[in-house]
Structures are given as structure tokens and as C-alpha cells.
Design a protein around this motif. Structure first.
Motif, mmCIF file in Angstrom:
data_model
loop_
_atom_site.group_PDB
_atom_site.id
_atom_site.type_symbol
_atom_site.label_atom_id
_atom_site.label_comp_id
_atom_site.label_asym_id
_atom_site.label_seq_id
_atom_site.Cartn_x
_atom_site.Cartn_y
_atom_site.Cartn_z
ATOM 1 N N TYR A 57 -2.069 1.266 -5.515
ATOM 2 C CA TYR A 57 -2.202 2.698 -5.252
ATOM 3 C C TYR A 57 -1.044 3.072 -4.342
ATOM 4 O O TYR A 57 -1.043 2.766 -3.153
ATOM 5 C CB TYR A 57 -3.547 2.990 -4.599
ATOM 6 C CG TYR A 57 -3.957 4.454 -4.577
ATOM 7 C CD1 TYR A 57 -3.400 5.392 -5.429
ATOM 8 C CD2 TYR A 57 -4.938 4.895 -3.700
ATOM 9 C CE1 TYR A 57 -3.790 6.717 -5.412
ATOM 10 C CE2 TYR A 57 -5.351 6.221 -3.664
ATOM 11 C CZ TYR A 57 -4.769 7.127 -4.523
ATOM 12 O OH TYR A 57 -5.160 8.447 -4.506
ATOM 13 N N ILE A 58 -0.035 3.696 -4.919
ATOM 14 C CA ILE A 58 1.177 4.031 -4.167
ATOM 15 C C ILE A 58 1.467 5.522 -4.258
ATOM 16 O O ILE A 58 0.958 6.215 -5.142
ATOM 17 C CB ILE A 58 2.407 3.233 -4.667
ATOM 18 C CG1 ILE A 58 2.694 3.540 -6.135
ATOM 19 C CG2 ILE A 58 2.250 1.753 -4.418
ATOM 20 C CD1 ILE A 58 4.005 2.981 -6.638
ATOM 21 N N LEU A 59 2.275 5.975 -3.336
ATOM 22 C CA LEU A 59 2.760 7.341 -3.358
ATOM 23 C C LEU A 59 4.282 7.280 -3.272
ATOM 24 O O LEU A 59 4.834 6.763 -2.306
ATOM 25 C CB LEU A 59 2.214 8.142 -2.166
ATOM 26 C CG LEU A 59 2.625 9.608 -2.113
ATOM 27 C CD1 LEU A 59 1.986 10.385 -3.266
ATOM 28 C CD2 LEU A 59 2.232 10.229 -0.781
ATOM 29 N N ASP A 60 4.943 7.752 -4.333
ATOM 30 C CA ASP A 60 6.398 7.854 -4.319
ATOM 31 C C ASP A 60 6.762 9.153 -3.607
ATOM 32 O O ASP A 60 6.222 10.216 -3.913
ATOM 33 C CB ASP A 60 6.973 7.860 -5.735
ATOM 34 C CG ASP A 60 6.850 6.506 -6.417
ATOM 35 O OD1 ASP A 60 6.866 5.487 -5.707
ATOM 36 O OD2 ASP A 60 6.740 6.473 -7.653
ATOM 37 N N VAL A 61 7.683 9.053 -2.650
ATOM 38 C CA VAL A 61 8.105 10.190 -1.838
ATOM 39 C C VAL A 61 9.616 10.350 -1.970
ATOM 40 O O VAL A 61 10.355 9.388 -1.783
ATOM 41 C CB VAL A 61 7.724 9.969 -0.353
ATOM 42 C CG1 VAL A 61 8.226 11.106 0.508
ATOM 43 C CG2 VAL A 61 6.229 9.801 -0.204
ATOM 44 N N TRP A 62 10.066 11.556 -2.310
ATOM 45 C CA TRP A 62 11.496 11.851 -2.401
ATOM 46 C C TRP A 62 11.899 12.637 -1.157
ATOM 47 O O TRP A 62 11.305 13.671 -0.838
ATOM 48 C CB TRP A 62 11.812 12.659 -3.645
ATOM 49 C CG TRP A 62 11.870 11.855 -4.893
ATOM 50 C CD1 TRP A 62 12.994 11.365 -5.493
ATOM 51 C CD2 TRP A 62 10.784 11.438 -5.725
ATOM 52 N NE1 TRP A 62 12.657 10.667 -6.631
ATOM 53 C CE2 TRP A 62 11.313 10.703 -6.798
ATOM 54 C CE3 TRP A 62 9.405 11.605 -5.650
ATOM 55 C CZ2 TRP A 62 10.523 10.152 -7.790
ATOM 56 C CZ3 TRP A 62 8.612 11.049 -6.638
ATOM 57 C CH2 TRP A 62 9.171 10.332 -7.694
ATOM 58 N N HIS A 83 2.792 2.543 9.044
ATOM 59 C CA HIS A 83 3.907 1.830 8.405
ATOM 60 C C HIS A 83 5.190 2.589 8.720
ATOM 61 O O HIS A 83 5.247 3.807 8.602
ATOM 62 C CB HIS A 83 3.693 1.756 6.889
ATOM 63 C CG HIS A 83 4.848 1.142 6.172
ATOM 64 N ND1 HIS A 83 5.128 -0.198 6.234
ATOM 65 C CD2 HIS A 83 5.808 1.692 5.405
ATOM 66 C CE1 HIS A 83 6.225 -0.445 5.525
ATOM 67 N NE2 HIS A 83 6.655 0.694 5.011
ATOM 68 N N ILE A 84 6.238 1.844 9.120
ATOM 69 C CA ILE A 84 7.530 2.454 9.445
ATOM 70 C C ILE A 84 8.572 1.934 8.469
ATOM 71 O O ILE A 84 8.717 0.730 8.281
ATOM 72 C CB ILE A 84 7.956 2.144 10.885
ATOM 73 C CG1 ILE A 84 6.923 2.713 11.859
ATOM 74 C CG2 ILE A 84 9.338 2.709 11.177
ATOM 75 C CD1 ILE A 84 7.145 2.321 13.293
ATOM 76 N N LYS A 96 14.307 8.074 -3.050
ATOM 77 C CA LYS A 96 12.898 7.792 -3.346
ATOM 78 C C LYS A 96 12.427 6.595 -2.531
ATOM 79 O O LYS A 96 13.076 5.552 -2.508
ATOM 80 C CB LYS A 96 12.739 7.503 -4.844
ATOM 81 C CG LYS A 96 11.332 7.146 -5.262
ATOM 82 C CD LYS A 96 11.302 6.878 -6.760
ATOM 83 C CE LYS A 96 10.149 6.010 -7.146
ATOM 84 N NZ LYS A 96 10.193 5.612 -8.535
ATOM 85 N N ARG A 97 11.287 6.765 -1.866
ATOM 86 C CA ARG A 97 10.656 5.691 -1.104
ATOM 87 C C ARG A 97 9.218 5.556 -1.568
ATOM 88 O O ARG A 97 8.611 6.510 -2.041
ATOM 89 C CB ARG A 97 10.686 5.981 0.392
ATOM 90 C CG ARG A 97 12.066 6.220 0.946
ATOM 91 C CD ARG A 97 13.046 5.139 0.626
ATOM 92 N NE ARG A 97 12.797 3.943 1.409
ATOM 93 C CZ ARG A 97 13.555 2.872 1.367
ATOM 94 N NH1 ARG A 97 14.616 2.844 0.595
ATOM 95 N NH2 ARG A 97 13.276 1.836 2.103
ATOM 96 N N GLU A 98 8.668 4.376 -1.384
ATOM 97 C CA GLU A 98 7.315 4.074 -1.850
ATOM 98 C C GLU A 98 6.404 3.784 -0.661
ATOM 99 O O GLU A 98 6.758 3.001 0.216
ATOM 100 C CB GLU A 98 7.391 2.853 -2.771
ATOM 101 C CG GLU A 98 6.125 2.530 -3.496
ATOM 102 C CD GLU A 98 6.341 1.364 -4.458
ATOM 103 O OE1 GLU A 98 6.042 0.225 -4.071
ATOM 104 O OE2 GLU A 98 6.821 1.613 -5.583
ATOM 105 N N ILE A 99 5.233 4.426 -0.647
ATOM 106 C CA ILE A 99 4.235 4.191 0.394
ATOM 107 C C ILE A 99 3.035 3.515 -0.252
ATOM 108 O O ILE A 99 2.484 4.021 -1.229
ATOM 109 C CB ILE A 99 3.798 5.515 1.052
ATOM 110 C CG1 ILE A 99 4.994 6.187 1.716
ATOM 111 C CG2 ILE A 99 2.685 5.274 2.056
ATOM 112 C CD1 ILE A 99 4.698 7.574 2.238
ATOM 113 N N ASP A 100 2.630 2.375 0.285
ATOM 114 C CA ASP A 100 1.464 1.649 -0.223
ATOM 115 C C ASP A 100 0.212 2.258 0.408
ATOM 116 O O ASP A 100 -0.073 2.040 1.590
ATOM 117 C CB ASP A 100 1.570 0.162 0.119
ATOM 118 C CG ASP A 100 0.497 -0.666 -0.562
ATOM 119 O OD1 ASP A 100 -0.602 -0.134 -0.819
ATOM 120 O OD2 ASP A 100 0.761 -1.839 -0.838
ATOM 121 N N CYS A 150 -2.078 -6.908 1.893
ATOM 122 C CA CYS A 150 -1.728 -6.073 3.035
ATOM 123 C C CYS A 150 -1.546 -6.921 4.288
ATOM 124 O O CYS A 150 -2.295 -7.857 4.540
ATOM 125 C CB CYS A 150 -2.827 -5.034 3.279
ATOM 126 S SG CYS A 150 -2.957 -3.820 1.955
ATOM 127 N N GLY A 151 -0.539 -6.593 5.053
ATOM 128 C CA GLY A 151 -0.266 -7.322 6.291
ATOM 129 C C GLY A 151 0.624 -8.525 6.117
ATOM 130 O O GLY A 151 0.915 -9.232 7.047
#
Length: 152
Positions: A57-62, A83-84, A96-100, A150-151
């Protein structure tokens, strides 16, 4: 009115004209402006013994900045450590960056994702933008979430 050589008729030769030119100071004092221009979620599942498990389950952010900048994107969710992600953005270009989302505590539960973008340009100017995005819970489609990676 007749002009003759060597004669200062009407004091025309005694007027002074002054022009000033500003000093060219190319120092950049403006901080970079970075914006989230697009977000797009994605998910996947693994079927383990007839149980539907949310495994991705990810969110791609531009992110787009008005000038070259180093961006620190801090994302925080429900009950997990923030998360940094630090990356470079070229001026005017979308990165584009990906957030888990699973590792931030999302999955079956909905909630607010907090994003903080801190952008710094080459001269040290800095600007921070904050966003709050609503994340949809996937409880209607999945019975559990795989957080095993995770982790790591």
C-alpha cells in the motif's frame, strides 16, 4: 538662435546630466517554492490460505520546485515513527517519490497522512510547506496487513 563655435549660447554647454546604474547583485535571497502536484495510491495483495492480505500500500507523490533544491520530505501517519526522505529536485521538473503507507500505520484503518516538505536551495535559503492528505482504509477489501518488512 544661431550657434557659433566656442560660444556658450543659452548656457547649453553648462548643463550636467547624471545617470546611475544599479550595482548588479545576483545574490539569491528567495527561498525555493516546492509543491506536491500529484498523488496516486497503489496497492497489491497476497492470498495466504484463503485470507486476503494487504501486502503493498503505497502513495506516489510528485514534487515540483521553482528552482533546484534539496528537499526533505517528512511523512507521518497513524501510530508509526515518521519517515524522512531526502532527495534533489531540478527546478520545474516533477520528481516522483514513494511513501510506504503500511509502514506508517495505514492499511485497514483510514486516517490523515501529514507531509512536511523542507526545501533548501544552493545558497541556503529554506522554505517549508505542510500538507494533510486523507488515506483510505482498505478494510472492505482485505482482512489483514503484512507489516513484516517495516523497520528493516
Amino acid at each position: 538662435c544661431k550657434f557659433q563655435r566656442g560660444i556658450n549660447l543659452d548656457d547649453i554647454e553648462s548643463f550636467e546630466t547624471v545617470a546611475t546604474l544599479p550595482e548588479v547583485d545576483e545574490t539569491d535571497y528567495a527561498p525555493p517554492t516546492c509543491r506536491v502536484t500529484k498523488t496516486e495510491p497503489a496497492w497489491d495483495s497476497a492470498d495466504w490460505e484463503e485470507e486476503s492480505v494487504l501486502s503493498l500500500y503505497i502513495l506516489d507523490v510528485w514534487v515540483v520546485c521553482d528552482e533546484d533544491a534539496t528537499v526533505e520530505m517528512r511523512s507521518s501517519g497513524l501510530d508509526a515513527a515518521p519517515h524522512i526522505d531526502t532527495f534533489h529536485v531540478s527546478g520545474g521538473q516533477a520528481t516522483k517519490r514513494e511513501i510506504d503507507l503500511i509502514c506508517l500505520g495505514f492499511g485497514l484503518r483510514a486516517g490523515a497522512l501529514s507531509l512536511k516538505l523542507s526545501a533548501t536551495d544552493s545558497t541556503g535559503n529554506e522554505r517549508t510547506e505542510q500538507y494533510s492528505l486523507q488515506v483510505v482504509g482498505m478494510q472492505e477489501f482485505f482482512s489483514s496487513v503484512d507489516r513484516s518488512w517495516c523497520g528493516r
